[in-house]
Design an enzyme around this catalytic site. Structure first.
Site, PDB file in Angstrom:
ATOM      1  N   CYS A 116       0.805  -1.226   0.000  1.00 49.29           N
ATOM      2  CA  CYS A 116       0.000   0.000   0.000  1.00 49.29           C
ATOM      3  C   CYS A 116       0.840   1.280   0.000  1.00 49.29           C
ATOM      4  CB  CYS A 116      -0.949   0.016   1.180  1.00 49.29           C
ATOM      5  SG  CYS A 116      -2.161  -1.294   1.078  1.00 49.29           S
ATOM      6  N   HIS A 256      -3.542   7.275   2.727  1.00 50.27           N
ATOM      7  CA  HIS A 256      -3.927   5.984   2.152  1.00 50.27           C
ATOM      8  C   HIS A 256      -5.304   5.615   2.686  1.00 50.27           C
ATOM      9  CE1 HIS A 256      -3.965   1.930   0.827  1.00 50.27           C
ATOM     10  NE2 HIS A 256      -3.766   1.403   2.016  1.00 50.27           N
ATOM     11  N   ASN A 286     -10.277   0.100  -0.364  1.00 46.40           N
ATOM     12  CA  ASN A 286      -8.816   0.157  -0.384  1.00 46.40           C
ATOM     13  C   ASN A 286      -8.317  -0.382  -1.727  1.00 46.40           C
ATOM     14  OD1 ASN A 286      -6.085  -0.130  -0.025  1.00 46.40           O
ATOM     15  ND2 ASN A 286      -6.223  -1.222   1.915  1.00 46.40           N
TER      16      ASN A 286
HETATM   17  O1  UT7 Z   1      -3.963  -1.227   3.433  1.00 43.53           O
HETATM   18  C1  UT7 Z   1      -3.070  -2.165   3.946  1.00 43.53           C
HETATM   19  C2  UT7 Z   1      -3.066  -2.186   5.413  1.00 43.53           C
HETATM   20  N1  UT7 Z   1      -4.302  -2.729   5.924  1.00 43.53           N
HETATM   21  C3  UT7 Z   1      -4.973  -2.052   6.840  1.00 43.53           C
HETATM   22  O2  UT7 Z   1      -4.612  -0.954   7.191  1.00 43.53           O
HETATM   23  C4  UT7 Z   1      -6.156  -2.748   7.465  1.00 43.53           C
HETATM   24  C5  UT7 Z   1      -6.074  -2.653   8.963  1.00 43.53           C
HETATM   25  N2  UT7 Z   1      -7.129  -3.361   9.650  1.00 43.53           N
HETATM   26  C6  UT7 Z   1      -8.416  -2.964   9.637  1.00 43.53           C
HETATM   27  O3  UT7 Z   1      -8.769  -2.041   8.945  1.00 43.53           O
HETATM   28  C7  UT7 Z   1      -9.377  -3.660  10.567  1.00 43.53           C
HETATM   29  O4  UT7 Z   1      -8.662  -4.493  11.434  1.00 43.53           O
HETATM   30  C8  UT7 Z   1     -10.472  -4.503   9.849  1.00 43.53           C
HETATM   31  C9  UT7 Z   1     -11.440  -3.587   9.116  1.00 43.53           C
HETATM   32  C10 UT7 Z   1      -9.838  -5.483   8.885  1.00 43.53           C
HETATM   33  C11 UT7 Z   1     -11.272  -5.290  10.868  1.00 43.53           C
HETATM   34  O5  UT7 Z   1     -11.830  -4.410  11.831  1.00 43.53           O
HETATM   35  P1  UT7 Z   1     -11.622  -4.654  13.390  1.00 43.53           P
HETATM   36  O6  UT7 Z   1     -12.308  -3.578  14.083  1.00 43.53           O
HETATM   37  O7  UT7 Z   1     -10.157  -4.825  13.655  1.00 43.53           O
HETATM   38  O8  UT7 Z   1     -12.402  -6.003  13.584  1.00 43.53           O
HETATM   39  P2  UT7 Z   1     -11.892  -7.365  14.248  1.00 43.53           P
HETATM   40  O9  UT7 Z   1     -11.060  -8.122  13.279  1.00 43.53           O
HETATM   41  O10 UT7 Z   1     -11.322  -7.067  15.592  1.00 43.53           O
HETATM   42  O11 UT7 Z   1     -13.240  -8.111  14.444  1.00 43.53           O
HETATM   43  C12 UT7 Z   1     -14.245  -7.670  15.376  1.00 43.53           C
HETATM   44  C13 UT7 Z   1     -15.452  -8.583  15.295  1.00 43.53           C
HETATM   45  C14 UT7 Z   1     -15.096 -10.064  15.391  1.00 43.53           C
HETATM   46  O12 UT7 Z   1     -16.154 -10.711  16.048  1.00 43.53           O
HETATM   47  P3  UT7 Z   1     -16.042 -11.089  17.610  1.00 43.53           P
HETATM   48  O13 UT7 Z   1     -14.845 -11.970  17.734  1.00 43.53           O
HETATM   49  O14 UT7 Z   1     -15.876  -9.784  18.326  1.00 43.53           O
HETATM   50  O15 UT7 Z   1     -17.325 -11.761  17.882  1.00 43.53           O
HETATM   51  C15 UT7 Z   1     -15.078 -10.494  13.944  1.00 43.53           C
HETATM   52  O16 UT7 Z   1     -15.323 -11.862  13.802  1.00 43.53           O
HETATM   53  O17 UT7 Z   1     -16.104  -8.394  14.034  1.00 43.53           O
HETATM   54  C16 UT7 Z   1     -16.194  -9.656  13.351  1.00 43.53           C
HETATM   55  N3  UT7 Z   1     -16.025  -9.429  11.933  1.00 43.53           N
HETATM   56  C17 UT7 Z   1     -17.053  -9.086  11.126  1.00 43.53           C
HETATM   57  N4  UT7 Z   1     -18.349  -8.922  11.370  1.00 43.53           N
HETATM   58  C18 UT7 Z   1     -19.139  -8.568  10.322  1.00 43.53           C
HETATM   59  C19 UT7 Z   1     -14.886  -9.457  11.208  1.00 43.53           C
HETATM   60  N5  UT7 Z   1     -15.163  -9.146   9.924  1.00 43.53           N
HETATM   61  C20 UT7 Z   1     -16.489  -8.912   9.860  1.00 43.53           C
HETATM   62  C21 UT7 Z   1     -17.350  -8.550   8.803  1.00 43.53           C
HETATM   63  N6  UT7 Z   1     -18.655  -8.376   9.088  1.00 43.53           N
HETATM   64  N7  UT7 Z   1     -16.916  -8.355   7.553  1.00 43.53           N
END
Ligand code: UT7
Length: 329
Positions: A116, A256, A286
């Site tokens: 990225c 970004h 993204n």
């Molecule tokens: O560009 C390159 C670099 N990449 C980035 O900068 C991305 C960085 N990361 C992120 O943007 C975020 O971590 C994500 C958007 C990928 C995920 O968001 P998050 O707030 O970190 O969510 P999480 O992975 O901590 O998941 C929270 C909850 C989980 O459920 P429980 O365990 O709390 O019950 C996940 O299973 O949300 C759940 N979850 C979803 N729910 C609905 C994960 N993905 C989804 C989804 N829809 N798509």
């Protein structure tokens, strides 16, 4: 004679027409519009459809538009650098293919892969060729067909990425405008959190790697998120500090577009208000190397000569960085 700087003299971008909305994704994986918008800021992304259509197609459209806008011919380009993580092929470079498609017959061309942060790295690199005085017209393309490496049954990644990209032209400027400073960083120990497992020389493609879905993006989102917030905010603050810029001096932050929450954290750290932050993640998601030129292209009508602009990115590698430039037109 004053210092030669590399100034952006034109910008153009291109996205495919097909939209993939949050409502579409709700029918594909266990997710919902509210979760996606509140956690990422994304409403929809674009997807490049059609056989034989790769990243070079996006780059070609962007460069053709760029040349038209600037009123120059493709054979005037000296160098074309393409920043991409989804090259048309393992080799040759997608930059070679774009140069061929647009008719840049006098250009040498190569790719930069810094995930990225690739567009930032490419702008910093390309600007040196201008500053040296050896080259006059350098095109930087940032483009990705992320849909080619996304598993649309993995809700953790498929909601984030989209296809698209853009291009800028760098030309010499001796009035003080152009690329003024850059801070580029990388830490390969971060590779475990964001990578594609197979298809490289360590693990070439086999039936097993395909069956195990190892040709898709693997991301440990939470960990990447934490590093991204710190990395992008740190370099953005550092580049302001070492160029004696206060928040009032900064006209625009071009971040970004990976996650609206990472963007907000960076802007807060810099002390700049939302009115100065370029944002289009809600419409494109993204696009990896495409996000920065897509922002510049959409906000171009609002930019004024002399504007102090900070570009910032964080991505796989890990790679991250910031560029400080003065807008030239
Ligand atoms: O560009 C390159 C670099 N990449 C980035 O900068 C991305 C960085 N990361 C992120 O943007 C975020 O971590 C994500 C958007 C990928 C995920 O968001 P998050 O707030 O970190 O969510 P999480 O992975 O901590 O998941 C929270 C909850 C989980 O459920 P429980 O365990 O709390 O019950 C996940 O299973 O949300 C759940 N979850 C979803 N729910 C609905 C994960 N993905 C989804 C989804 N829809 N798509």
């Amino acid at each position: 004679m004053s210092k030669i700087r590399a100034a952006i003299t034109a910008v153009h971008a291109w996205v495919p027409e097909t939209k993939l909305t949050n409502a579409d994704l709700e029918t594909m994986v266990d997710t919902n519009d509210e979760w996606i918008q509140s956690r990422t800021g994304i409403k929809e992304r674009r997807i490049l459809k059609g056989e034989g259509q790769g990243t070079s197609e996006i780059g070609m459209h962007a460069v053709n538009g760029l040349l038209k806008k600037r009123g120059i011919k493709a054979d005037e380009i000296d160098l074309l650098i393409c920043a991409t993580t989804t090259p048309d092929m393992q080799f040759p470079a997608t930059a070679n293919i774009i140069s061929d498609k647009v008719g840049a017959i006098n250009a040498f061309s190569y790719d930069i892969n810094a995930a990225c942060s690739g567009f930032l790295y490419a702008v910093a690199t390309g600007s040196k060729f201008i500053e040296s005085g050896q080259y006059k017209k350098v095109v930087i393309v940032g483009a990705d067909k992320m849909s080619s490496i996304i598993d649309y049954s993995d809700r953790a990644t498929c909601i984030i990425f989209g296809d698209g990209g853009g291009a800028i032209l760098l030309e010499p400027n001796e009035t003080g405008a152009g690329i003024i400073d850059s801070i580029l960083k990388s830490d390969g120990s971060g590779r475990q959190f964001l990578h594609q497992k197979a298809g490289g020389s360590v693990k070439p493609a086999t039936h097993q790697t395909v069956d195990a879905k190892e040709h898709y993006v693997y991301q440990e989102g939470q960990t990447v998120f934490k590093f991204a917030v710190k990395g992008m905010a740190d370099v953005s603050a550092e580049i302001m500090e070492r160029n004696n810029l206060t928040a009032a001096d900064v006209a625009w932050l071009v971040p970004h577009q990976a996650n609206k929450r990472i963007i907000d954290a960076t802007a807060n750290r810099m002390g700049v208000g939302p009115e100065k932050v370029m944002l289009n993640i809600e419409r494109y998601g993204n696009t990896t190397n495409g996000t920065l030129p897509l922002c510049l292209w959409e906000y171009e009508p609002q930019l004024k000569k002399g504007d102090n602009i900070i570009l910032a990115a964080f991505g796989g590698g890990f790679t991250w960085g910031a560029i400080y430039l003065k807008w030239a037109y």
